[in-house]
Design an enzyme around this catalytic site. Structure first.
Site, short mmCIF file in Angstrom:
data_model
loop_
_atom_site.label_atom_id
_atom_site.label_comp_id
_atom_site.label_asym_id
_atom_site.label_seq_id
_atom_site.Cartn_x
_atom_site.Cartn_y
_atom_site.Cartn_z
N LYS A 1 0.83 -1.21 0.00
CA LYS A 1 0.00 0.00 0.00
C LYS A 1 0.87 1.26 0.00
CE LYS A 1 -1.52 2.64 2.90
NZ LYS A 1 -1.92 3.26 4.15
N ASP B 1 -6.02 0.11 0.94
CA ASP B 1 -6.01 0.19 2.40
C ASP B 1 -7.29 -0.45 2.92
OD1 ASP B 1 -8.03 1.95 1.91
OD2 ASP B 1 -7.16 3.63 3.01
#
Ligand code: SF4
Length: 229
Positions: free
Chosen positions: A118, A136
């Site tokens: 991420k 996320d």
């Protein structure tokens, strides 16, 4: 692209036309540091601490000269001491191996301490202009509830979204989903009654997808099922 997907993306864009990064950063080094700090912390809190961090440690070489003990008091309000350790260690590698320039590939970024997919994707998308979908917790939840993905893991979700969404919409769609997750499609009590995506949403009528306990149980059942082959 599927008509349903088109509609979902259209409604998201209409609902969140000004969505964009909420973290403050102006170069790849700042993006990396701010994104590491943002794990399990709010963007607003990170934005409060980063001006002093970037003032006193203006680049990766400067950060590499310090120690986690010195850095930690600056970032303490963002949580774990391990974040300070990771930032200093990542910058040491960047200083030594890349002469102070943050690398620009997923492989090189994810090899740095404290940098997962991420974080690496955020750096690629917002500092290098390389299209990416950083998944996320909000993007994972919202995309799977909506049916844009049907995945058990972050990696699977990222891959499915990249297959389903046109490349030019990867970065913006990730912002739309984050805002939708923060404002409407909450983890605990999604506000389906006031959600503009309700007509298209796979989860709206499925208790096991919007009730967190049932959702966790269903995910565990699917994991068990796939482990059994
Ligand atoms: S209808 Fe409910 S579950 Fe679906 S996106 Fe909207 S808030 Fe989330």
């Amino acid at each position: 692209m599927d008509i349903q997907f088109n509609e979902i993306l259209r409604v998201l864009e209409q609902t969140y036309p000004h969505a964009g990064p909420e973290l403050h950063f102006s170069n790849p080094y700042e993006t990396l540091v701010a994104t590491i700090l943002a794990a399990q912390c709010t963007d607003a809190r990170v934005n409060q601490v980063t001006p002093a961090v970037f003032r006193d440690f203006p680049d990766a070489k400067a950060m590499a000269q310090t120690t986690p003990e010195i850095l930690f008091p600056y970032v303490k309000s963002c949580g774990f001491r391990s974040k300070a350790v990771n930032i200093v260690n990542a910058c040491k590698i960047i200083a030594e191996k890349y002469d102070g320039a943050v690398p620009s590939t997923l492989e090189e970024l994810t090899a740095l301490p404290g940098v997962g997919r991420k974080t690496a994707n955020v750096v690629l998308a917002f500092s290098f202009g390389i299209p990416a979908i950083p998944v996320d917790t909000h993007v994972f939840r919202v995309s799977n509830r909506l049916g844009l993905a049907d995945a058990r893991t972050v990696e699977e979700t990222e891959r499915q979204l990249m297959d389903a969404i046109p490349r030019e919409l990867w970065s913006p769609s990730h912002h739309w989903m984050i805002l939708h997750g923060r404002r409407v499609c909450h983890s605990q009590k999604p506000d389906c009654d006031h959600c503009p995506l309700r007509p298209y949403c796979k989860a709206a009528h499925l208790d096991h997808m919007i009730n967190p306990k049932a959702e966790a149980k269903e995910r565990a059942r699917k994991r068990k099922e796939s482990a059994a082959g």
